[in-house]
Write an enzyme that holds these catalytic residues in place. Structure first.
Site, PDB file in Angstrom:
ATOM      1  CG  ASP A  19     -30.588 -36.180 -51.321  1.00 57.30           C
ATOM      2  OD1 ASP A  19     -30.079 -36.752 -51.891  1.00 57.30           O
ATOM      3  OD2 ASP A  19     -31.975 -35.900 -51.950  1.00 57.30           O
TER       4      ASP A  19
ATOM      5  CG  ASN B  35     -28.219 -43.515 -52.622  1.00 54.99           C
ATOM      6  OD1 ASN B  35     -27.209 -43.553 -51.944  1.00 54.99           O
ATOM      7  ND2 ASN B  35     -29.345 -43.838 -52.179  1.00 54.99           N
TER       8      ASN B  35
ATOM      9  CG  ASP C 109     -29.758 -35.932 -57.817  1.00 59.35           C
ATOM     10  OD1 ASP C 109     -28.789 -34.788 -58.243  1.00 59.35           O
ATOM     11  OD2 ASP C 109     -29.149 -37.052 -57.658  1.00 59.35           O
TER      12      ASP C 109
ATOM     13  CG  ASP D  24     -35.593 -35.013 -52.491  1.00 60.27           C
ATOM     14  OD1 ASP D  24     -34.780 -36.102 -52.468  1.00 60.27           O
ATOM     15  OD2 ASP D  24     -35.958 -34.938 -53.703  1.00 60.27           O
TER      16      ASP D  24
HETATM   17 MG    MG Z   1     -33.154 -36.658 -53.337  1.00 56.31          MG
END
Ligand code: MG
Length: 184
Positions: A17, A62, A19, A138
């Protein structure tokens, strides 16, 4: 089971991922310009270590800030170009970044936790085997994304999770460097 027992080698793929894993998350906001992009502590060192272990390193992110009209595909392209440049400078690599510009309510298969980005990666890199892949994220949608194609999952968090969520999570790490050191 210990992360080391997975015996990671270059036949394995690491899905990341962005961010909150690679860069610091902007709470209730989006990174819309390179100036707002801040690598997490130790992330460049971690990517250096991980690049030597895994055959492929792939970011799946995303980015509904595009769907909301807060940024363009080109804005994101510039950010990702610089991201890869900085990772390379530090001796690491990212083989590909897939992003989903769609809004949550559009329920597009390309948006995590749906598996569109994983299938696209498998098409682009036929050597990818999901049973020899790890998804690091996360959020619980990252964990669901990984489990939806039977990857191992690593949850990055400095907080304790409620018991019910733990079934989608194989391993915990405080941050990406913590994860890299556990494999090393
Ligand atoms: Mg994230």
């Amino acid at each position: 089971m210990n992360l080391k027992d997975l015996n990671i080698d270059n036949t394995w793929t690491l899905f990341l991922d962005r961010d909150g894993v690679i860069n610091q998350r902007i709470i209730d906001g989006y990174v819309t310009r390179w100036e707002e992009f801040v690598f997490g502590p130790g992330v460049l060192e971690a990517l250096n270590i991980l690049s030597n272990l895994f055959g492929r390193l792939i970011i799946v992110t995303n980015q509904q800030g595009i769907g909301k009209g807060l940024m363009t595909d080109n804005d994101l392209f510039v950010i990702h170009y610089r991201l890869i440049e900085e990772v390379n400078k530090a001796g690491g690599r990212i083989d590909k970044i897939y992003y989903s510009p769609f809004l949550d309510e559009q329920k597009n298969p390309m948006r995590k936790p749906d598996i569109g980005m994983a299938l696209l990666a498998e098409k682009d890199f036929p050597e990818i085997t999901f049973s020899k892949s790890i998804m690091v994220g996360d959020s619980l949608s990252d964990m669901a994304f990984g489990k939806n194609v039977d990857m191992y999952t690593v949850f990055i968090s400095d907080e304790e999770l409620k018991e019910g969520f733990k079934k989608q999570i194989d391993y915990f790490s405080f941050h990406l460097l913590d994860f890299a050191r556990k494999l090393h």
